[in-house]
Design an enzyme around this catalytic site. Structure first.
Site, short mmCIF file in Angstrom:
data_model
loop_
_atom_site.label_atom_id
_atom_site.label_comp_id
_atom_site.label_asym_id
_atom_site.label_seq_id
_atom_site.Cartn_x
_atom_site.Cartn_y
_atom_site.Cartn_z
N HIS A 114 -14.81 -5.16 11.85
CA HIS A 114 -13.92 -3.84 12.03
C HIS A 114 -15.08 -2.95 12.35
CE1 HIS A 114 -10.87 -5.71 9.94
NE2 HIS A 114 -9.93 -5.04 10.59
N HIS B 104 -2.62 -10.11 9.46
CA HIS B 104 -3.07 -8.97 8.78
C HIS B 104 -3.96 -9.48 7.77
CE1 HIS B 104 -1.89 -4.88 6.79
NE2 HIS B 104 -2.94 -4.67 7.39
N GLU C 25 -3.03 -3.96 19.66
CA GLU C 25 -2.18 -4.37 18.35
C GLU C 25 -1.34 -3.04 18.28
OE1 GLU C 25 -4.40 -4.71 14.90
OE2 GLU C 25 -2.61 -4.26 13.62
N ARG D 74 1.34 -10.87 13.60
CA ARG D 74 0.60 -10.45 12.45
C ARG D 74 1.06 -10.34 11.17
NH1 ARG D 74 -4.25 -8.55 12.36
NH2 ARG D 74 -3.55 -6.39 11.52
N GLU E 86 2.12 -6.62 11.43
CA GLU E 86 1.61 -6.51 10.42
C GLU E 86 2.85 -5.89 9.12
OE1 GLU E 86 -2.04 -4.01 10.87
OE2 GLU E 86 -1.02 -2.68 9.78
N ASP F 105 -6.66 -1.60 17.63
CA ASP F 105 -5.31 -1.26 16.99
C ASP F 105 -5.04 0.17 17.43
OD1 ASP F 105 -4.30 -1.69 13.63
OD2 ASP F 105 -3.40 -1.04 15.61
N HIS G 180 -1.95 1.25 16.76
CA HIS G 180 -1.59 1.68 15.20
C HIS G 180 0.14 2.38 15.65
CE1 HIS G 180 -1.61 2.32 10.95
NE2 HIS G 180 -2.41 1.21 11.07
N GLU H 146 -7.65 -11.35 10.31
CA GLU H 146 -8.36 -10.30 9.93
C GLU H 146 -9.13 -10.20 8.88
OE1 GLU H 146 -5.67 -6.73 9.92
OE2 GLU H 146 -7.35 -5.34 9.71
N TYR I 104 -7.01 6.93 13.38
CA TYR I 104 -6.94 5.81 12.44
C TYR I 104 -8.01 4.85 12.80
CZ TYR I 104 -6.11 0.89 11.38
OH TYR I 104 -6.41 -0.25 10.81
N ARG J 29 -13.00 -5.74 16.13
CA ARG J 29 -12.08 -4.71 16.42
C ARG J 29 -13.09 -3.43 16.67
NH1 ARG J 29 -7.69 -2.19 12.34
NH2 ARG J 29 -9.14 -0.90 11.71
N ASN K 173 0.83 -1.29 -0.04
CA ASN K 173 -0.07 0.07 0.05
C ASN K 173 0.80 1.40 0.05
OD1 ASN K 173 -2.31 1.54 -0.16
ND2 ASN K 173 -2.92 0.96 1.87
N ASP L 22 -6.44 -3.52 1.88
CA ASP L 22 -5.18 -3.37 0.80
C ASP L 22 -4.22 -4.35 0.62
OD1 ASP L 22 -4.70 -1.88 3.49
OD2 ASP L 22 -2.73 -2.60 2.93
N TRP M 68 1.78 7.18 11.90
CA TRP M 68 0.66 7.02 11.61
C TRP M 68 -0.09 5.91 11.86
CZ3 TRP M 68 -1.96 3.96 8.15
CH2 TRP M 68 -3.26 4.23 7.99
O1 LIG Z 1 -4.65 -3.63 11.20
C1 LIG Z 1 -4.75 -3.33 10.17
O2 LIG Z 1 -5.67 -3.47 9.46
C2 LIG Z 1 -4.31 -1.71 9.99
O3 LIG Z 1 -3.10 -1.60 10.65
C3 LIG Z 1 -4.28 -1.58 8.45
O4 LIG Z 1 -5.49 -0.91 8.22
C4 LIG Z 1 -3.11 -0.73 7.92
O5 LIG Z 1 -3.37 0.71 8.32
C5 LIG Z 1 -3.26 -0.86 6.39
O6 LIG Z 1 -3.09 -2.24 6.13
C6 LIG Z 1 -2.02 0.01 5.82
O7 LIG Z 1 -2.04 0.03 4.67
MG LIG Z 2 -2.93 -2.87 12.19
#
Ligand SMILES: O=C(O)[C@@H](O)[C@@H](O)[C@H](O)[C@H](O)CO
Ligand SMILES: [Mg+2]
Length: 403
Positions: A123, A313, A237, A284, A263, A211, A213, A340, A160, A148, A38, A317, A403
């Site tokens: 989600h 993960h 996470e 992950r 991830e 998450d 993040h 996920e 996020y 989640r 991504n 994407d 991020w």
């Molecule tokens: O746990 C998750 O799915 C996230 O961390 C993702 O949405 C992640 O932000 C994206 O895959 C980034 O491309």
């Molecule tokens: Mg994540």
């Protein structure tokens, strides 16, 4: 013997960008591999087209391990997300071919099914706690056993995991990175109330995940883990960036909240110390970014020695090709934890017709030979690549953050 006769990279964007490798053998077999990274899609497309594919032509398609070692050691420059995503695509495609040659679904080649299906998590998200819980109730009604929770943070315009759409979440949303503002203090004040109200509304028979993040320091992550303990989250996470695997020891000292990470890992070396020192509970790493099935099996086998389970993960994407491979993998390994499952749009599913299915909170890869997925190349060609970046984050004083 099936020799690799040709291979090509297909870049398509049915709502979001995907990169797919298609390998064809001289006896008419084809295999698919996901090569989507991504925000850096064309880097992998070039790595494959310009540097890997010339080395594949004429090789024995069944020598998966040898080809994996050839691409890993032979490049000299090892590891990294671009390299390991490219290797993953080749690996997935060759396993797909091997399954088709055997007339067996891939999980049968990986040791057969170890469970009836793979528990997946949905989600739930919303601008407010109330919206998030309303969304979570919807997922519970659909039979999800794990959900989640990601809610907006009072005082922050965005955060996020909160989507404009009830079902679909796509963070790569602009031709150049959008800039978001982050406040750890505002965030830390918002999570425990979310989980307390979620437990009141959803009860205790559903797993709740969150998450972080990568946005906290280790001690802040220890504080969050402790705040959430009364609400028994399934996992916290990416609590803190994981380059320094030792940092997770500090989190462990302060909380029993289970930790999931990985991830963005692309090899076993990113996770080795975390697993061996039992600093995490779920790994992950995914098929598409961690070198394919061949390498992910090694990571899962190491994790199994330390009672660490998988939690691969599976965001939108990662293409349906990865979802198919992840389900074959998850169905067969002994230490599966959760998968996920961020649903792809109908537009994406039309480009990638597949055999996997969801029922009662579980997913199954299906019993079609190989991965059980194809690509409609004519339809794929109708969705040209559109550059898109993931956002960047800054603290309120302008400091560039995670991020
Ligand atoms: O746990 C998750 O799915 C996230 O961390 C993702 O949405 C992640 O932000 C994206 O895959 C980034 O491309
Ligand atoms: Mg994540």
């Amino acid at each position: 013997m099936s020799r690799i006769a040709s291979a090509r990279v297909i870049v398509t964007s049915p709502g979001r960008n995907f990169v797919t490798l298609k390998i064809e053998t001289d006896d008419g077999l084809t295999g698919l591999g996901d090569a989507t990274l991504n925000g850096r899609e064309l880097a992998v497309a070039s790595y494959l087209s310009d540097h890997v594919i010339p080395c594949l032509i004429g090789r024995d398609a069944h020598r998966i391990e040898d080809l994996w070692q050839y691409l890993y050691r032979g490049a000299y420059w090892r590891r990294g997300p671009v390299t390991m995503t490219a290797i993953a695509a080749v690996d997935m495609a060759l396993w797909d071919i091997k399954g088709k040659a055997a007339g067996l679904p891939l999980y049968q080649l990986l040791g057969g099914a170890s469970r009836e299906g793979c528990m997946v998590y949905g989600h739930a998200n919303g601008a407010t706690i109330e919206e998030t819980i309303d969304n979570a109730l919807h997922y519970k009604e659909q039979g999800y056993r794990a959900i989640r929770l990601q809610a907006g943070v009072p005082g922050l315009a965005t955060t996020y995991g909160v989507s404009k759409d009830r079902y679909f979440y796509e963070p790569a949303d602009a031709d150049l990175p959008t800039e978001a503002v982050w406040s750890t203090e505002k965030y830390l004040r918002s999570v425990a109330p979310l989980f307390e109200k979620a437990r009141d509304a959803l009860g205790w028979d559903v797993h709740l995940l969150h998450d972080v993040h990568h946005r906290l320091t280790p001690i802040e992550a220890g504080r969050l883990g402790r705040d959430l303990e009364p609400f028994r989250p399934f996992w916290m996470e990416d609590p803190t960036p994981a380059e320094n695997q030792e940092a997770f020891r500090l989190i462990r000292q302060h909380t029993t909240t289970p930790i999931a990470v990985g991830e963005i890992f692309n090899s076993i070396w990113d996770a080795k110390d975390l697993i061996q020192n039992q600093l995490i509970d779920y790994i992950r790493a995914t098929v598409v970014h961690a070198g394919g099935l061949t390498h992910l099996r090694r990571i899962a086998a190491l994790a199994d020695l330390y009672q660490v389970r998988t939690g691969c993960h599976g965001a939108t994407d990662l293409s349906p090709v990865t979802m198919a491979a992840a389900l074959h993998f998850g169905l067969s390994i002994p230490n599966f934890g959760v998968q996920e499952y961020m649903r792809h749009t109908a537009e994406t599913d039309a480009v990638f017709p597949h055999a996997y299915s969801f029922a009662g909170g579980l997913m199954h890869p299906g019993d079609a030979p190989g991965l059980g997925i194809e690509i409609d190349e004519a339809l794929a060609a109708k969705h040209p690549y559109k550059r898109a970046y993931l956002p960047v984050n800054r603290l309120e004083d302008g400091t560039l953050w995670n991020w």
